[in-house]
Motif scaffolding. Structure first.
Motif, PDB file in Angstrom:
ATOM      1  N   ALA A 150       3.756  56.693  -1.510  1.00 40.01           N
ATOM      2  CA  ALA A 150       4.314  56.694  -2.687  1.00 40.01           C
ATOM      3  C   ALA A 150       5.807  56.091  -2.421  1.00 40.01           C
ATOM      4  O   ALA A 150       6.692  55.692  -3.524  1.00 40.01           O
ATOM      5  CB  ALA A 150       4.730  58.290  -2.946  1.00 40.01           C
ATOM      6  N   ASP A 151       6.510  55.975  -1.243  1.00 48.72           N
ATOM      7  CA  ASP A 151       7.597  55.383  -0.664  1.00 48.72           C
ATOM      8  C   ASP A 151       7.246  54.352   0.208  1.00 48.72           C
ATOM      9  O   ASP A 151       7.526  54.522   1.374  1.00 48.72           O
ATOM     10  CB  ASP A 151       8.523  56.480  -0.219  1.00 48.72           C
ATOM     11  CG  ASP A 151       9.939  55.884  -0.153  1.00 48.72           C
ATOM     12  OD1 ASP A 151      10.064  54.620  -0.329  1.00 48.72           O
ATOM     13  OD2 ASP A 151      10.845  56.619   0.129  1.00 48.72           O
ATOM     14  N   PRO A 152       6.866  53.018  -0.286  1.00 49.07           N
ATOM     15  CA  PRO A 152       6.648  51.869   0.666  1.00 49.07           C
ATOM     16  C   PRO A 152       7.738  51.487   1.632  1.00 49.07           C
ATOM     17  O   PRO A 152       7.343  51.109   2.745  1.00 49.07           O
ATOM     18  CB  PRO A 152       6.200  50.967  -0.258  1.00 49.07           C
ATOM     19  CG  PRO A 152       5.807  51.311  -1.600  1.00 49.07           C
ATOM     20  CD  PRO A 152       6.916  52.415  -1.611  1.00 49.07           C
ATOM     21  N   VAL A 153       8.956  51.641   1.017  1.00 49.84           N
ATOM     22  CA  VAL A 153      10.052  51.256   1.900  1.00 49.84           C
ATOM     23  C   VAL A 153      10.049  52.177   3.226  1.00 49.84           C
ATOM     24  O   VAL A 153      10.315  51.702   4.325  1.00 49.84           O
ATOM     25  CB  VAL A 153      11.357  51.611   1.071  1.00 49.84           C
ATOM     26  CG1 VAL A 153      12.455  51.207   1.993  1.00 49.84           C
ATOM     27  CG2 VAL A 153      11.325  50.695  -0.074  1.00 49.84           C
ATOM     28  N   GLY A 191      18.635  49.003  -0.298  1.00 44.49           N
ATOM     29  CA  GLY A 191      18.675  49.281  -1.721  1.00 44.49           C
ATOM     30  C   GLY A 191      18.803  47.649  -2.376  1.00 44.49           C
ATOM     31  O   GLY A 191      18.894  47.753  -3.727  1.00 44.49           O
ATOM     32  N   PRO A 216      12.053  42.603  -5.056  1.00 51.06           N
ATOM     33  CA  PRO A 216      11.056  42.014  -6.084  1.00 51.06           C
ATOM     34  C   PRO A 216      12.129  41.264  -7.091  1.00 51.06           C
ATOM     35  O   PRO A 216      11.728  40.237  -7.596  1.00 51.06           O
ATOM     36  CB  PRO A 216      10.501  43.065  -6.776  1.00 51.06           C
ATOM     37  CG  PRO A 216      10.706  44.202  -5.497  1.00 51.06           C
ATOM     38  CD  PRO A 216      11.817  43.970  -4.776  1.00 51.06           C
ATOM     39  N   ILE A 270      11.158  56.858  -6.966  1.00 52.98           N
ATOM     40  CA  ILE A 270       9.650  56.713  -6.840  1.00 52.98           C
ATOM     41  C   ILE A 270       8.985  56.845  -8.436  1.00 52.98           C
ATOM     42  O   ILE A 270       9.052  57.883  -9.106  1.00 52.98           O
ATOM     43  CB  ILE A 270       9.103  57.777  -5.866  1.00 52.98           C
ATOM     44  CG1 ILE A 270       9.521  57.498  -4.602  1.00 52.98           C
ATOM     45  CG2 ILE A 270       7.554  57.710  -5.982  1.00 52.98           C
ATOM     46  CD1 ILE A 270       9.429  58.453  -3.666  1.00 52.98           C
ATOM     47  N   PHE A 313       7.187  49.166  -5.243  1.00 52.33           N
ATOM     48  CA  PHE A 313       8.479  49.214  -4.583  1.00 52.33           C
ATOM     49  C   PHE A 313       9.390  50.159  -5.157  1.00 52.33           C
ATOM     50  O   PHE A 313       9.779  49.606  -6.611  1.00 52.33           O
ATOM     51  CB  PHE A 313       8.933  47.601  -4.137  1.00 52.33           C
ATOM     52  CG  PHE A 313       8.468  47.486  -2.884  1.00 52.33           C
ATOM     53  CD1 PHE A 313       8.530  47.859  -1.562  1.00 52.33           C
ATOM     54  CD2 PHE A 313       7.376  46.481  -3.089  1.00 52.33           C
ATOM     55  CE1 PHE A 313       7.954  47.304  -0.364  1.00 52.33           C
ATOM     56  CE2 PHE A 313       6.503  45.802  -1.902  1.00 52.33           C
ATOM     57  CZ  PHE A 313       7.075  46.104  -0.643  1.00 52.33           C
ATOM     58  N   PRO A 314       9.869  51.035  -4.961  1.00 48.65           N
ATOM     59  CA  PRO A 314      10.852  51.890  -5.720  1.00 48.65           C
ATOM     60  C   PRO A 314      12.233  51.136  -5.802  1.00 48.65           C
ATOM     61  O   PRO A 314      12.696  50.354  -4.858  1.00 48.65           O
ATOM     62  CB  PRO A 314      10.963  53.321  -4.775  1.00 48.65           C
ATOM     63  CG  PRO A 314      10.624  52.929  -3.470  1.00 48.65           C
ATOM     64  CD  PRO A 314       9.698  51.772  -3.586  1.00 48.65           C
ATOM     65  N   LYS A 315      12.693  51.234  -6.936  1.00 44.72           N
ATOM     66  CA  LYS A 315      14.226  50.629  -7.355  1.00 44.72           C
ATOM     67  C   LYS A 315      15.243  51.674  -6.883  1.00 44.72           C
ATOM     68  O   LYS A 315      15.052  52.935  -6.744  1.00 44.72           O
ATOM     69  CB  LYS A 315      14.335  50.546  -8.890  1.00 44.72           C
ATOM     70  CG  LYS A 315      13.927  49.159  -9.466  1.00 44.72           C
ATOM     71  CD  LYS A 315      14.651  48.732 -10.160  1.00 44.72           C
ATOM     72  CE  LYS A 315      14.688  47.161 -10.559  1.00 44.72           C
ATOM     73  NZ  LYS A 315      13.279  46.781 -10.958  1.00 44.72           N
ATOM     74  N   THR A 316      16.239  51.030  -6.129  1.00 44.44           N
ATOM     75  CA  THR A 316      17.290  51.565  -5.687  1.00 44.44           C
ATOM     76  C   THR A 316      18.286  51.939  -6.877  1.00 44.44           C
ATOM     77  O   THR A 316      18.881  50.983  -7.328  1.00 44.44           O
ATOM     78  CB  THR A 316      17.897  51.109  -4.351  1.00 44.44           C
ATOM     79  OG1 THR A 316      17.101  51.157  -3.580  1.00 44.44           O
ATOM     80  CG2 THR A 316      19.213  52.037  -3.972  1.00 44.44           C
ATOM     81  N   MET A 333      12.323  61.587  -7.786  1.00 48.59           N
ATOM     82  CA  MET A 333      11.011  61.544  -8.665  1.00 48.59           C
ATOM     83  C   MET A 333      11.421  62.053 -10.077  1.00 48.59           C
ATOM     84  O   MET A 333      12.449  62.892  -9.954  1.00 48.59           O
ATOM     85  CB  MET A 333       9.945  62.529  -7.995  1.00 48.59           C
ATOM     86  CG  MET A 333       9.232  61.862  -6.812  1.00 48.59           C
ATOM     87  SD  MET A 333       7.837  62.815  -6.225  1.00 48.59           S
ATOM     88  CE  MET A 333       7.338  61.912  -4.778  1.00 48.59           C
ATOM     89  N   TRP A 354      15.454  59.790  -1.864  1.00 50.64           N
ATOM     90  CA  TRP A 354      14.561  59.428  -2.700  1.00 50.64           C
ATOM     91  C   TRP A 354      14.339  60.391  -3.738  1.00 50.64           C
ATOM     92  O   TRP A 354      14.625  61.370  -3.706  1.00 50.64           O
ATOM     93  CB  TRP A 354      13.151  58.882  -2.032  1.00 50.64           C
ATOM     94  CG  TRP A 354      12.519  60.290  -1.182  1.00 50.64           C
ATOM     95  CD1 TRP A 354      12.569  60.481  -0.112  1.00 50.64           C
ATOM     96  CD2 TRP A 354      11.691  61.396  -1.587  1.00 50.64           C
ATOM     97  NE1 TRP A 354      11.863  61.557   0.445  1.00 50.64           N
ATOM     98  CE2 TRP A 354      11.642  62.146  -0.730  1.00 50.64           C
ATOM     99  CE3 TRP A 354      11.081  61.878  -3.124  1.00 50.64           C
ATOM    100  CZ2 TRP A 354      10.604  63.395  -0.815  1.00 50.64           C
ATOM    101  CZ3 TRP A 354      10.550  62.846  -3.253  1.00 50.64           C
ATOM    102  CH2 TRP A 354       9.987  63.825  -1.945  1.00 50.64           C
ATOM    103  N   ASP A 396      17.569  44.638  -4.148  1.00 50.70           N
ATOM    104  CA  ASP A 396      16.387  44.643  -4.837  1.00 50.70           C
ATOM    105  C   ASP A 396      15.345  43.330  -4.551  1.00 50.70           C
ATOM    106  O   ASP A 396      15.615  42.354  -5.390  1.00 50.70           O
ATOM    107  CB  ASP A 396      16.946  44.458  -6.326  1.00 50.70           C
ATOM    108  CG  ASP A 396      15.845  44.379  -7.389  1.00 50.70           C
ATOM    109  OD1 ASP A 396      14.472  44.576  -6.973  1.00 50.70           O
ATOM    110  OD2 ASP A 396      16.194  44.400  -8.761  1.00 50.70           O
ATOM    111  N   ARG A 425      16.179  56.170  -4.005  1.00 50.71           N
ATOM    112  CA  ARG A 425      15.102  55.363  -4.371  1.00 50.71           C
ATOM    113  C   ARG A 425      14.057  56.025  -5.133  1.00 50.71           C
ATOM    114  O   ARG A 425      13.516  57.108  -4.926  1.00 50.71           O
ATOM    115  CB  ARG A 425      14.230  54.870  -2.957  1.00 50.71           C
ATOM    116  CG  ARG A 425      14.723  53.910  -1.863  1.00 50.71           C
ATOM    117  CD  ARG A 425      13.762  53.481  -0.989  1.00 50.71           C
ATOM    118  NE  ARG A 425      13.306  54.758  -0.244  1.00 50.71           N
ATOM    119  CZ  ARG A 425      14.021  55.412   0.498  1.00 50.71           C
ATOM    120  NH1 ARG A 425      15.142  55.283   0.999  1.00 50.71           N
ATOM    121  NH2 ARG A 425      13.319  56.304   1.108  1.00 50.71           N
ATOM    122  N   GLU A 453      16.667  63.348   1.425  1.00 50.82           N
ATOM    123  CA  GLU A 453      16.345  62.013   2.226  1.00 50.82           C
ATOM    124  C   GLU A 453      16.661  60.932   1.328  1.00 50.82           C
ATOM    125  O   GLU A 453      16.324  59.572   1.818  1.00 50.82           O
ATOM    126  CB  GLU A 453      15.117  61.883   2.792  1.00 50.82           C
ATOM    127  CG  GLU A 453      14.703  63.224   3.673  1.00 50.82           C
ATOM    128  CD  GLU A 453      13.141  63.321   3.936  1.00 50.82           C
ATOM    129  OE1 GLU A 453      12.838  64.114   4.676  1.00 50.82           O
ATOM    130  OE2 GLU A 453      12.333  62.735   2.994  1.00 50.82           O
TER     131      GLU A 453
END
Lengths: 233, 265
Positions: A35-38, A100, A104, B231, B236-239, B91, B89, A102, B229, B87
């Motif tokens: 879920a969180d590849p980072v 953080g 992509p 999810i 890839f999650p955006k910050t 949702m 992240w 970006d 982040r 942490e």
């Protein structure tokens, strides 16, 4: 062991070390980074840095077990360089993903020739990293460990060794112990209290460090006995 | 299984909902192991029926209630909330439940009751319960926080009963606080006059305050809380920037009027 065998074994070791790299590429391709590849990438690259460092530190105690294992030394540099490779990826995941930034978005912008967006995004995340380095001790020890590995990687070629002289080269390369210890401290300081995930790596490192005086003692004893046998013969 | 619901009292947040597969495979539920993949792998062993919740302490109606009675006590609402982990992240999760205030009104706390303490299940035959923690897991809220209409007694998510790794069969969701404040798999609710001891605050009080309201201005010792982040469906999650009180300042900021939020973090 013949040079030819060593060369073949080196290729095999290199291919084996590529397996975890392929594993991560495959995870990415099949969308299996979680879920969180980072988070996943940061942890996997950190783990492999430690594994490769531990493998390189295992060489000396292993070869001291028997004179027949002396050839193991020929693989140590490669293991060390793999540790540096993973440490670099680990640092890059921090700088380019965890921060953080970006990534992509930066690729898309670069493809469109839009360097401005990339620079602006970088400027936005840079202060967070500066703050991390100033304030957070787990980042500081991690950075220090990386600087050590960088220095060792840069001085790893044979011609640098010759240029530096064996003695000062060896002194410099002994700092690898520092890098390993700092790496483990970095791990302990970043996990939550109560999380004992770094324990396995810590135990292995401790054993490898203790194995040095232990195998040295063993070696000396064998040598002394041989000398005594020679004298009484 | 599917839960029958009525539309929620709060409009769902407009951000795209986190895919269910991600929300149910990336969990912090240390009773089942410290890795975020552990709860999904290990929580299957937990029996969520039969299940009772003990209501006790400073209240006029102490009682042991059965989970199925509790489930039917009030109509279940859909509430899509931001969920922000300490942490960094986050949702967007569609929860199913009714206001925690309904249960508190039912328990009828005495005037001297100022806090609510939640105790989670701790059973070695069903859980890993890693060493180094003083199990069972405990969390707590001030009564006025617990009575806030946003605080949800939660039985489900994505229109279905909670997965075990999400804290089945019943948990609370306190969306303006870091996720660990939202106790899972609750077996006991106790009313007290003193601030209860809570698990993470007890473990490391410099890292996890009793209040633990989402606050981009107050860093965790090891990372900034200014960003998160998110999810979502992307690989890839955006910050994104973290909002004060996780975006629920209009609803809850007044609970903390006159408090120094850097001291009571």
């Amino acid at each position: 062991m013949s040079n030819r065998t060593i060369r073949i074994l080196k290729v095999l070791l290199f291919l084996a070390a590529l397996v975890p790299v392929a594993g991560i590429v495959w995870q990415f391709q099949t969308n299996n980074l979680g879920a969180d590849p980072v988070n996943t990438l940061t942890h996997e690259t950190g783990d492999w840095t430690v594994y490769m460092l531990l493998a390189s530190l295992a060489v000396t105690p292993l070869r001291r077990l028997s004179p027949k294992l002396a050839w193991l030394i020929r693989f140590r540099r490669m293991l060390g360089l793999w540790a540096f490779f993973w440490a670099t990826l680990h640092l890059l995941t921090y700088v380019l993903l965890f921060s953080g930034f970006d990534l992509p978005g930066a690729f898309t912008a670069l493809r469109a020739g839009d360097l401005h967006t990339v620079v602006e995004d970088w400027k936005a995340v840079w202060p967070t990293m500066v703050e991390d380095i100033q304030k957070r001790r787990f980042i500081q020890v991690g950075m220090l460990a990386y600087v050590i590995l960088l220095a060792l990687a840069v001085t790893s070629p044979q011609w640098v060794l010759r240029k530096m002289g064996g003695k000062s080269w060896q002194t410099l390369h002994r700092t690898v112990y520092g890098a390993a210890v700092l790496g483990i401290i970095h791990y302990w300081w970043l996990v939550k209290k109560g999380n004992h995930a770094p324990m396995k790596d810590t135990v292995v490192l401790a054993l490898l460090l203790l194995a040095r005086p232990a195998t040295k003692w063993l070696q000396d004893r064998v040598a002394a006995r041989r000398k005594m046998n020679a004298a009484t013969a | 299984s599917k839960l029958a619901t009525v539309p929620g009292t709060f409009p769902p947040v407009s951000d795209p909902v986190t895919p269910q597969g991600k929300a149910t495979s990336y969990n912090n539920f240390y009773e089942f192991g410290t890795d975020k993949a552990d709860p999904k792998a290990n929580a299957g062993k937990m029996h969520v029926r039969p299940w009772t919740i003990k209501i006790e302490g400073l209240c006029n109606n102490p009682k042991t209630v059965d989970i199925d009675a509790l489930l039917k006590f009030k109509p279940l609402e859909d509430r899509t909330y931001r969920f922000r982990c300490v942490e960094a992240w986050s949702m967007i999760v569609p929860w199913v439940g009714y206001p925690l205030a309904e249960l508190i009104k039912f328990a009828d706390p005495k005037p001297q009751a100022k806090f609510v303490e939640f105790t989670s299940l701790a059973d070695r035959s069903q859980m890993e319960l890693p060493g180094g923690f003083d199990w069972p897991y405990k969390e707590g809220l001030r009564i006025d926080e617990a009575m806030n209409p946003l605080a949800l007694l939660t039985f489900g998510s994505y229109g279905q009963t909670l997965e075990n790794q999400q804290g089945a069969p019943v948990r609370v969701i306190v969306p303006w606080k870091y996720g660990f404040k939202s106790a899972k798999s609750i077996v006991k609710i106790r009313f007290t006059d003193k601030q209860p001891t809570t698990t993470w605050n007890d473990m490391a009080s410099n890292e996890y305050g009793f209040y633990s309201n989402v606050n981009p201005g107050h860093s965790h010792p090891r990372w900034s809380q200014a960003h998160e982040r998110r999810i979502d469906a992307s690989v890839f999650p955006k910050t994104i920037a973290t909002l004060p009180f996780n975006g629920y300042a209009n609803e809850v900021a007044s609970l903390y009027n006159g408090m120094d939020l850097n001291r009571y973090f």
